[in-house]
Motif scaffolding. Structure first.
Motif, PDB file in Angstrom:
ATOM      1  N   LEU A  46      94.515  41.918  52.900  1.00  9.89           N
ATOM      2  CA  LEU A  46      94.610  41.468  51.632  1.00  9.89           C
ATOM      3  C   LEU A  46      94.938  42.222  50.092  1.00  9.89           C
ATOM      4  O   LEU A  46      94.621  43.479  50.459  1.00  9.89           O
ATOM      5  N   LYS A  47      95.500  41.317  49.216  1.00  5.63           N
ATOM      6  CA  LYS A  47      96.385  42.923  48.157  1.00  5.63           C
ATOM      7  C   LYS A  47      94.968  42.793  47.472  1.00  5.63           C
ATOM      8  O   LYS A  47      94.589  42.045  46.761  1.00  5.63           O
ATOM      9  N   LYS A  48      94.924  44.352  47.078  1.00  7.10           N
ATOM     10  CA  LYS A  48      93.751  45.032  46.240  1.00  7.10           C
ATOM     11  C   LYS A  48      95.087  45.286  44.906  1.00  7.10           C
ATOM     12  O   LYS A  48      95.110  46.701  44.683  1.00  7.10           O
ATOM     13  N   MET A  49      95.054  44.519  44.214  1.00 11.55           N
ATOM     14  CA  MET A  49      95.959  44.951  42.814  1.00 11.55           C
ATOM     15  C   MET A  49      95.061  46.204  41.982  1.00 11.55           C
ATOM     16  O   MET A  49      94.352  45.451  41.307  1.00 11.55           O
ATOM     17  N   GLN A  50      95.477  46.670  41.402  1.00 14.36           N
ATOM     18  CA  GLN A  50      94.789  47.486  40.791  1.00 14.36           C
ATOM     19  C   GLN A  50      95.828  48.001  39.734  1.00 14.36           C
ATOM     20  O   GLN A  50      97.600  48.428  39.920  1.00 14.36           O
TER      21      GLN A  50
END
Length: 181
Positions: free
Chosen positions: A3-7
């Motif tokens: 899963l993408k962990k956008m920051q």
């Protein structure tokens, strides 16, 4: 499937055209937006106002990245090695507080990571690092003419003489962190 962990990271390394061009090549970076922050003048600033040096704002980029691919720490290391963090209020011929070296943190964790990275990077520089670490306030997106500037203006002298060498340095120092071209 991960899963993408956008920051997001908000960074000022002198001219935002340079910093934007650097981060657009980094693996895990999804978006880079040039803009302004850190000032004390009310209202949406314009490029012309920023260039006056009177707004207190810095030219910055807001980097949206997938932390499952690249860490905030790696983003900061790339940032610290692709501009001169020892120059107070200037990068090359660009002079003024709007061109200061600054990390605008989004949360306490980013602040702590920035403090550690800058301390660790200090041994690699002959002069003292002057990069500020400040809490992010309001981020103002720059005018459209400043977005994807290098990509859209490669033939311009500034791009050839200032940005292209920064990209060469990025490719030399961080080849393992770059998108496949």
């Amino acid at each position: 499937m991960t899963l993408k962990k956008m920051q997001q990271a908000t960074l000022g390394g002198g001219c935002f055209w340079c910093t934007e061009a650097v981060f657009l090549e980094v693996k895990g970076v999804e978006k880079v937006v040039s803009g302004y922050t850190g000032g004390n003048v009310p209202g949406r600033p314009t490029y012309r106002e920023i260039c006056s040096g009177l707004t207190g704002h810095a030219e910055v980029v807001q980097v949206t990245f997938d932390a499952s691919i690249i860490t905030y720490e790696d983003i900061l290391i790339i940032f610290m090695t692709t501009h001169d963090p020892t120059s107070l209020n200037r990068q090359g011929a660009d002079r003024g507080t709007q061109y200061r070296s600054v990390v605008f943190y989004h949360n306490k964790e980013q602040q702590e990571v920035a403090e550690v990275v800058i301390k660790e990077m200090a041994v690699y520089y002959e002069n003292k690092i002057v990069t500020e670490i400040s809490k992010l306030g309001v981020f103002y997106k720059a005018e459209e003419a400043h977005q994807n500037y290098y990509k859209n203006n490669r033939e311009q002298g500034y791009c050839s003489f200032v940005i292209t060498p920064k990209l060469a340095k990025l490719r030399e120092l961080h080849a393992d962190k770059l998108k496949s071209i």
